[in-house]
Design a protein around this motif. Sequence first.
Motif, short mmCIF file in Angstrom:
data_model
loop_
_atom_site.label_atom_id
_atom_site.label_comp_id
_atom_site.label_asym_id
_atom_site.label_seq_id
_atom_site.Cartn_x
_atom_site.Cartn_y
_atom_site.Cartn_z
N ASN B 153 0.80 -1.22 0.00
CA ASN B 153 0.00 0.00 0.00
C ASN B 153 0.84 1.27 0.00
OD1 ASN B 153 -2.48 -1.21 -0.10
ND2 ASN B 153 -2.63 -1.42 2.13
N LEU B 154 2.17 1.13 0.16
CA LEU B 154 3.01 2.33 0.15
C LEU B 154 3.03 2.92 -1.25
CD1 LEU B 154 6.13 1.15 2.22
CD2 LEU B 154 4.20 2.52 2.99
N PRO B 155 3.21 4.26 -1.34
CA PRO B 155 3.36 4.87 -2.66
C PRO B 155 4.57 4.27 -3.36
CG PRO B 155 3.13 6.54 -0.94
CD PRO B 155 3.29 5.22 -0.25
N HIS B 160 10.17 5.58 0.18
CA HIS B 160 9.36 4.84 1.14
C HIS B 160 9.95 3.45 1.39
CE1 HIS B 160 6.75 8.04 -0.22
NE2 HIS B 160 6.00 7.84 0.85
N PHE B 161 10.36 2.81 0.31
CA PHE B 161 10.88 1.45 0.45
C PHE B 161 12.26 1.44 1.10
CE2 PHE B 161 7.48 1.09 -2.56
CZ PHE B 161 6.83 -0.05 -2.13
N ALA B 162 13.03 2.51 0.84
CA ALA B 162 14.35 2.59 1.48
C ALA B 162 14.20 2.74 2.99
CB ALA B 162 15.13 3.77 0.89
N ILE B 163 13.25 3.60 3.42
CA ILE B 163 13.02 3.77 4.87
C ILE B 163 12.57 2.44 5.48
CG2 ILE B 163 11.57 4.91 6.59
CD1 ILE B 163 11.43 7.30 4.58
N ALA B 164 11.60 1.79 4.81
CA ALA B 164 11.10 0.51 5.34
C ALA B 164 12.24 -0.50 5.45
CB ALA B 164 9.99 -0.02 4.44
N TRP B 191 9.87 13.44 8.15
CA TRP B 191 10.53 14.59 7.53
C TRP B 191 10.91 14.30 6.08
CZ3 TRP B 191 15.79 15.69 6.09
CH2 TRP B 191 16.03 17.05 5.81
N LEU B 192 11.53 13.13 5.84
CA LEU B 192 11.97 12.78 4.48
C LEU B 192 10.79 12.72 3.53
CD1 LEU B 192 14.65 9.99 5.07
CD2 LEU B 192 15.01 12.30 4.16
N ILE B 193 9.68 12.12 4.00
CA ILE B 193 8.54 11.95 3.10
C ILE B 193 7.85 13.29 2.86
CG2 ILE B 193 6.25 10.89 3.00
CD1 ILE B 193 7.62 8.37 4.14
N TRP B 194 7.86 14.15 3.87
CA TRP B 194 7.30 15.48 3.68
C TRP B 194 8.13 16.27 2.67
CZ3 TRP B 194 9.14 20.47 5.23
CH2 TRP B 194 8.19 21.50 5.04
N ARG B 195 9.47 16.14 2.80
CA ARG B 195 10.38 16.83 1.89
C ARG B 195 10.21 16.33 0.45
NH1 ARG B 195 15.57 18.98 3.05
NH2 ARG B 195 15.77 18.63 0.83
#
Lengths: 179, 197
Positions: B153-155, B160-164, B191-195
């Motif tokens: 379900n992640l974009p 996103h996948f790197a953080i996960a 913060w990263l995803i907001w950026r």
Amino acid sequence: MDAFFDSSLWQLASHLGMLSMVAIGSGLGAVLPEVHRFVVEQHHWLSDEQFVAFYTIGQASPGPNFLYVTLIGRQVAGLWGAMAVSAAVVVPSCLLTYVLVRTGVVGGDGWIQRLLKNGLAPVSAALMLSSSWVLANTVDQDWNAALLTLISLVLLLATRIHPLWVIGAGAAIGLAGLV
Amino acid sequence: MSAPREVARDDVAAPVATPAEEARVSPWQIYVVFLRMSLGGFGGVFPMVYRTLVERTRWLNPTDFAATWAFGQMLPGSVISNVATMVGYRYAGARGAIAAVLGLIMWPVLLLLAVGTAYATVGDLAPVRRALTGMSAAAVGLSMATGIKMLRNLPRRWMHFAIAACVFIAIGLLRLPFLGVFVLAAPVSVWLIWRAR
């Protein structure tokens, strides 16, 4: 009073209560690796086998899945342990939710909530996967068990089968001595 | 700040009205509804929650449900007990919130106490251990499936996948202390995803 704070009941309830307040954006399934580390590896209150059995029973019985901690509480400190741990993981977070709803902090603007939800989604997914990885390391000691896990995973991803059927089939396969 | 654009696109309805705005329901009714929901929820309560709150009682419409569920996830603690608190409060104030949470957990807790006693008595017997081993292996598959669905379900963005992947390596593989990793990873991820938007 010192005796109380040294007791396993207090240590367990306070640690799990604290964890429940940290489990933001991910729910209580995500803190399972830390629960396992605390009760099995650090304090040796439970064996690996008991931990997994409790988790499984919690999944299979009616009610919210996070109540596997009730069984841990019972094992560690009897009836009062079960009650205290159940209350510890439910009451603080519900009180916070109540206060936030009551004061209107939750329920108004959507953007902070959306920011947090999007921002925490990868962390939540990774925590959930970490939980299942920790469980798999404990449960899947041989190829048969690992194969059963894999079949259950594929069935649940590829079909709309109800999870209880899969767990029930697992019980039957185990009873037949195949794992 | 591009946040307001986000709101306009998403159009999240405010899910939580004050009690006075809703038709009052008695705490006892709330208790019974949540009790039936929780005892019907073998293997996870989510499907029962939707069926009960949206389709059967119509206490929430689908949009309200989605927003309430999202808030329940964002707040600390179990999602379902947070949802119970919000819905109970919405229909009967503080007493409603208490009734909903009690309805949700009281009987499952008592049931688990009985099961725990049974396990303490017969848990060492060979057939019980074999059945539990099989159940556990299947339950691990269930837990993995949930994690993979969350991942799906992640974009579709590498960030996103790197953080996960980092969090999974830290907690799942390296077994680093949960609190330290979470306190570091949660704000960095937000913060990263907001950026990156």
